[in-house]
Scaffold this active site. Structure first.
Site, PDB file in Angstrom:
ATOM      1  N   SER A   1      51.728  59.866  20.602  1.00  0.00           N
ATOM      2  CA  SER A   1      51.048  60.866  19.990  1.00  0.00           C
ATOM      3  C   SER A   1      50.441  60.141  21.599  1.00  0.00           C
ATOM      4  CB  SER A   1      49.988  61.299  19.502  1.00  0.00           C
ATOM      5  OG  SER A   1      49.259  59.882  19.873  1.00  0.00           O
ATOM      6  N   LYS A   2      49.719  61.389  23.099  1.00  0.00           N
ATOM      7  CA  LYS A   2      49.156  60.826  23.307  1.00  0.00           C
ATOM      8  C   LYS A   2      48.402  59.113  24.029  1.00  0.00           C
ATOM      9  CE  LYS A   2      48.919  63.462  26.759  1.00  0.00           C
ATOM     10  NZ  LYS A   2      50.154  62.815  27.454  1.00  0.00           N
ATOM     11  N   ARG A   3      47.844  58.769  22.548  1.00  0.00           N
ATOM     12  CA  ARG A   3      47.295  57.125  22.338  1.00  0.00           C
ATOM     13  C   ARG A   3      47.983  56.482  22.765  1.00  0.00           C
ATOM     14  NH1 ARG A   3      47.774  55.513  17.044  1.00  0.00           N
ATOM     15  NH2 ARG A   3      48.300  57.546  16.196  1.00  0.00           N
TER      16      ARG A   3
END
Ligand code: GLU
Length: 430
Positions: free
Chosen positions: A199-201
């Site tokens: 994910s984005k993180r």
């Protein structure tokens, strides 16, 4: 003939996991001399955007994938989905629920042999009656997907593991509609380094972000191919032709693939090193312009020299402008640690002064001559050459890192080197 498809929903940029699904489909099709089709799953009218579709297509092309036949847009096929739902209603295989249409899920065991995972069996008792047409008149994913895959004569459905639970529902629909069931290959998802779904993180997730960060298309495609697949030997650098030649779905692994950024950086540096300097220059120009180091008119030869100097030292294209900034900027950003270590030391001023005098008298400013003169100076002053080299590197680049000092000096040119030495002698060195 093998016919596969990639079916993006244009509700976001091309995600690295989707790009990997597209790539596996594409490699499989090219390996088998089959067809690779694109279907745009744009029935979500509020979230689908043209700009996302444009970006997805551009990213696929950038990664080197081409497709066969015309694009299929689900939004243009609504009549077909509705007519097919009518047929199921007439045959009593579906029923109305207000404006929506629901499929009567037959109660039985649904089995399929997944190319990656082997035999999978589902008891459809646990499945609800699937909505086929929503009350707004638009089809659900599972319904449209089955009709399209059948009508596009798709032989193999290759997609992410996250769709495994949809497959029994789709098989029940194939059977109800009297369509041939294609083969399925569910490929493992891509995880972040901590083992959770990417994910984005974890950093960049879209292909365009990787492009902006200075990764080469070929390196990224090579990297994607190795996430969940291997050629069966220890090769890691594989060109498109190698990949096409060796790709088989049989070699796709069951376990999830982890995105290893170190591996990507390493691959990228290898691809950078192996590019001709001319090609690399073309790839670097947009980054140099973005960083305002050059404008429309620029000195190609100077950049070509710098490319030669740094192509073996950079992992991404974005590192290049950082390295070459000292060759362009008027003012240097001095690294304070380096200043303390190499310039703020008793006697440095004296050494740099002598060095500057020697350099001023040189007509040959090539690296060999510079090295020779540096050695001579060190001998004359009874010091180690490092006592000249480190302060000089700081003075001309502001940093302790970079290419070989004499190469840097040669490319920077006599005037700039002398001006920078003078500045440091006057303002910084002790
Ligand atoms: N649009 C679906 C997705 O992006 C396609 C899934 C499939 O390949 O069937 O997940």
């Amino acid at each position: 003939m093998v016919r596969v498809r990639f079916a993006p929903s244009p509700t976001g940029f091309l995600h690295i996991g989707s790009a990997r699904s597209a790539l596996f489909n594409w490699l499989f099709a090219r390996h088998e001399n089959g067809k690779f089709l694109l279907r745009i799953e744009d029935t979500d009218r509020t979230r689908s955007k043209d700009e996302f579709l444009d970006e997805i297509l551009a990213s696929l092309k950038w990664l080197g994938m081409d497709w066969d036949e015309e694009l299929v847009y689900q939004s243009k096929r609504l009549d077909i989905y509705r007519a097919t739902a009518e047929k199921l209603l007439k045959e009593d295989k579906a029923y109305k629920e207000g404006e929506a249409v629901r499929f009567k899920m037959p109660k039985k065991k649904i089995k399929f042999n997944d190319i990656v995972h082997g035999d999978i069996e589902f008891d459809s008792e646990v499945l609800k009656d699937e909505v086929l047409i929503k009350s707004d008149g638009f089809p659900t994913y599972n319904f449209a997907c089955v009709i399209d895959d059948a009508q596009m004569k798709i032989t193999h459905v290759v997609r992410g593991d996250d769709h495994i639970s949809n497959t029994p529902k789709q098989i029940a629909l194939y059977e109800a509609l009297g369509y041939d069931v294609p083969k399925f290959a569910h490929i493992p998802l891509i995880m972040g380094p901590d083992g959770s779904r990417l994910s984005k993180r974890h950093g960049a997730t879209s292909i365009s972000e990787y492009k902006q960060q200075g990764y080469l298309a070929d390196a990224l495609a090579n990297f994607l191919a190795l996430m969940g697949w291997s050629p069966g030997d220890d090769r890691e650098i594989l060109s498109k032709d190698d990949l096409i030649k060796d790709f088989t779905l049989k070699r796709v692994v069951k376990t999830s693939a982890v995105l290893g950024i170190d591996k990507l950086n390493w691959l990228n540096s290898q691809y950078i090193m192996n590019k001709s300097s001319e090609e690399l220059l073309e790839l670097l120009v947009p980054f140099l312009k973005a960083d305002k180091l050059i404008g429309e008119d620029f000195d190609r030869e100077k950049i070509a020299d710098l490319v030669e100097l740094y192509k073996i030292r950079i992992r991404t294209l974005t590192e290049f402008p950082v390295h070459i900034k000292p060759f362009y900027a008027d003012d240097l950003d001095f690294d304070q640690k380096g200043v303390d270590k190499h310039l703020k030391k008793e006697g440095v001023k004296e050494i740099l002064l002598k060095w500057k005098e020697k350099l001023s008298g040189l007509s040959n400013f090539e690296k060999k001559a510079l090295e020779e003169n540096c050695r001579q100076l060190a001998e004359e002053l009874s010091i180690k050459p490092a006592k000249v080299i480190h302060p000089t590197r700081m003075a001309i680049s502001g940093s302790t890192k970079g290419a070989g000092l004499f190469e840097m000096m040669e490319v920077m040119g006599k005037d700039k080197v002398i001006t920078r030495l003078e500045y440091v002698i006057k303002n910084i060195a002790l």
